[in-house]
Design a protein around this motif. Structure first.
Motif, mmCIF file in Angstrom:
data_model
loop_
_atom_site.group_PDB
_atom_site.id
_atom_site.type_symbol
_atom_site.label_atom_id
_atom_site.label_comp_id
_atom_site.label_asym_id
_atom_site.label_seq_id
_atom_site.Cartn_x
_atom_site.Cartn_y
_atom_site.Cartn_z
ATOM 1 N N PRO A 151 12.925 -13.774 -18.926
ATOM 2 C CA PRO A 151 13.185 -15.185 -18.631
ATOM 3 C C PRO A 151 14.135 -15.805 -19.656
ATOM 4 O O PRO A 151 13.979 -15.603 -20.869
ATOM 5 C CB PRO A 151 11.796 -15.827 -18.704
ATOM 6 C CG PRO A 151 11.022 -14.937 -19.625
ATOM 7 C CD PRO A 151 11.560 -13.553 -19.448
ATOM 8 N N ARG A 176 16.067 -13.365 -15.644
ATOM 9 C CA ARG A 176 15.732 -14.430 -14.702
ATOM 10 C C ARG A 176 16.166 -15.767 -15.293
ATOM 11 O O ARG A 176 15.680 -16.173 -16.349
ATOM 12 C CB ARG A 176 14.225 -14.444 -14.404
ATOM 13 C CG ARG A 176 13.768 -13.319 -13.497
ATOM 14 C CD ARG A 176 12.300 -13.474 -13.100
ATOM 15 N NE ARG A 176 11.414 -13.148 -14.222
ATOM 16 C CZ ARG A 176 10.644 -14.014 -14.834
ATOM 17 N NH1 ARG A 176 10.644 -15.296 -14.465
ATOM 18 N NH2 ARG A 176 9.868 -13.650 -15.835
ATOM 19 N N ARG A 214 6.694 -23.603 -19.292
ATOM 20 C CA ARG A 214 6.313 -22.943 -18.040
ATOM 21 C C ARG A 214 6.713 -21.467 -18.012
ATOM 22 O O ARG A 214 5.962 -20.618 -17.515
ATOM 23 C CB ARG A 214 6.958 -23.673 -16.869
ATOM 24 C CG ARG A 214 6.607 -23.101 -15.504
ATOM 25 C CD ARG A 214 7.279 -23.908 -14.407
ATOM 26 N NE ARG A 214 6.932 -25.336 -14.484
ATOM 27 C CZ ARG A 214 7.515 -26.277 -13.737
ATOM 28 N NH1 ARG A 214 8.469 -25.941 -12.887
ATOM 29 N NH2 ARG A 214 7.152 -27.533 -13.859
ATOM 30 N N HIS A 215 7.880 -21.136 -18.556
ATOM 31 C CA HIS A 215 8.429 -19.795 -18.365
ATOM 32 C C HIS A 215 8.422 -18.927 -19.614
ATOM 33 O O HIS A 215 8.700 -17.729 -19.516
ATOM 34 C CB HIS A 215 9.860 -19.895 -17.821
ATOM 35 C CG HIS A 215 9.963 -20.663 -16.539
ATOM 36 N ND1 HIS A 215 9.426 -20.203 -15.364
ATOM 37 C CD2 HIS A 215 10.519 -21.881 -16.266
ATOM 38 C CE1 HIS A 215 9.656 -21.096 -14.398
ATOM 39 N NE2 HIS A 215 10.310 -22.124 -14.917
ATOM 40 N N PRO A 248 10.521 -18.409 -22.285
ATOM 41 C CA PRO A 248 11.743 -17.597 -22.293
ATOM 42 C C PRO A 248 11.927 -16.827 -23.601
ATOM 43 O O PRO A 248 11.556 -17.288 -24.678
ATOM 44 C CB PRO A 248 12.849 -18.640 -22.129
ATOM 45 C CG PRO A 248 12.282 -19.883 -22.746
ATOM 46 C CD PRO A 248 10.821 -19.855 -22.383
ATOM 47 N N HIS A 283 16.325 -19.687 -15.569
ATOM 48 C CA HIS A 283 15.607 -20.919 -15.270
ATOM 49 C C HIS A 283 16.507 -22.068 -15.709
ATOM 50 O O HIS A 283 16.564 -22.423 -16.886
ATOM 51 C CB HIS A 283 14.260 -20.937 -15.981
ATOM 52 C CG HIS A 283 13.377 -19.793 -15.603
ATOM 53 N ND1 HIS A 283 12.719 -19.728 -14.386
ATOM 54 C CD2 HIS A 283 13.067 -18.639 -16.255
ATOM 55 C CE1 HIS A 283 12.029 -18.598 -14.315
ATOM 56 N NE2 HIS A 283 12.228 -17.929 -15.432
#
Length: 279
Positions: free
Chosen positions: A22, A43, A66-67, A69, A45
């Motif tokens: 991420p 990925r 949330r992710h 990274p 975001h």
């Protein structure tokens, strides 16, 4: 040191990103970073900007929560908008980041303040990326540099290929570094040109420029960008259509040049906006 900051950014991607990694990227920003993430299978975001085209700091913080990274990239002053992040906003992102934060400061010499350099002493996960292509005028020689904690930089060296800086670029850069007064004079002239362009553009009816901390100004006019560019080209003026960025549809970009070039641009722009296409 690297063969331009692009090569160093690619090396960071090679070292950090693999399939599914991420990465949080604000938008709009230099398209190279999205390309690097996609190339390595990461990925993305993406976080949309605020209406004034500043990066959405709260949105970035939420995306990180949330992710989680492995990498966050900030460009400040930002290409393509010219907007710069406030130091406290940069630090808020850095303090909350669970992984590396790459801060691209290609235009920092044109901005107010000293950039993110003070953060390096307190946050070992910060990487600072700069270039000799803008303020130093060496874009054709390709020379950039990355600064970070020795332990992090040591790992990045494992991912990069050797011999990326040639002797000519090294010699020219060292010569310029011995004449910083010349560089600072040129930067002051460009900054004055940017401020002059912004004031002149803002004074035109139906023209909306964006305040800039870089060496360019983006703006909108009532004309479609392709029409405006074609009219300006007839007078030997070349500017850039920024509509390739979804958030910048309708915007164009002009770089500050010498005073006489800036004046010539404004004369041609007024002519183009008036619909006068006579040779």
């Amino acid at each position: 040191m690297g063969n331009g900051s692009n090569e160093l950014a690619f090396t960071v991607g090679l070292a950090v990103i693999e399939e599914g990694t991420p990465v949080v990227l604000p938008r709009p920003m230099f398209s190279l970073y999205e390309m690097i993430v996609r190339l390595h299978g990461g990925r993305i975001h993406a976080v949309a900007p605020r209406p004034d085209l500043h990066f959405d700091v709260e949105g970035l913080l939420e995306a990180m929560r949330r992710h989680r990274p492995a990498l966050v990239v900030l460009t400040t002053p930002n290409n393509p908008t010219g907007r710069a992040m406030a130091p406290e906003d940069v630090e808020a992102v850095v303090a909350a980041a669970p992984g590396l934060v790459l801060i691209d400061e290609a235009y920092v010499e044109f901005a107010d303040g000293v950039g993110a350099r003070p953060l390096l002493d307190r946050y070992p996960h910060v990487l600072l990326l700069r270039t000799f292509s803008k303020a130093f005028g060496l874009a054709g020689l390709r020379l950039g540099y990355l600064v970070g904690h020795p332990d992090v930089v040591r790992e990045l060296y494992k991912a990069r290929i050797p011999f990326m800086v040639d002797r000519l670029a090294e010699t020219v850069a060292l010569t310029l570094l011995r004449h910083l007064d010349l560089v600072q004079q040129r930067v002051a002239e460009i900054r004055a040109g940017v401020q002059w362009l912004y004031r002149e553009l803002a004074a035109l009816p139906d023209v909306a420029p964006v305040p800039s901390q870089a060496n360019f100004v983006i703006f909108r006019t009532p004309l479609e960008p392709d029409v405006l560019l074609a009219r300006l080209a007839k007078d030997g003026i070349l500017i850039r259509n920024m509509s390739g960025y979804p958030e910048l549809r309708g915007y164009v970009r002009v770089n500050a040049g010498r005073a006489e070039e800036n004046r010539a641009f404004m004369v041609a722009l007024k002519k183009a906006l008036a619909g006068d296409e006579t040779p």
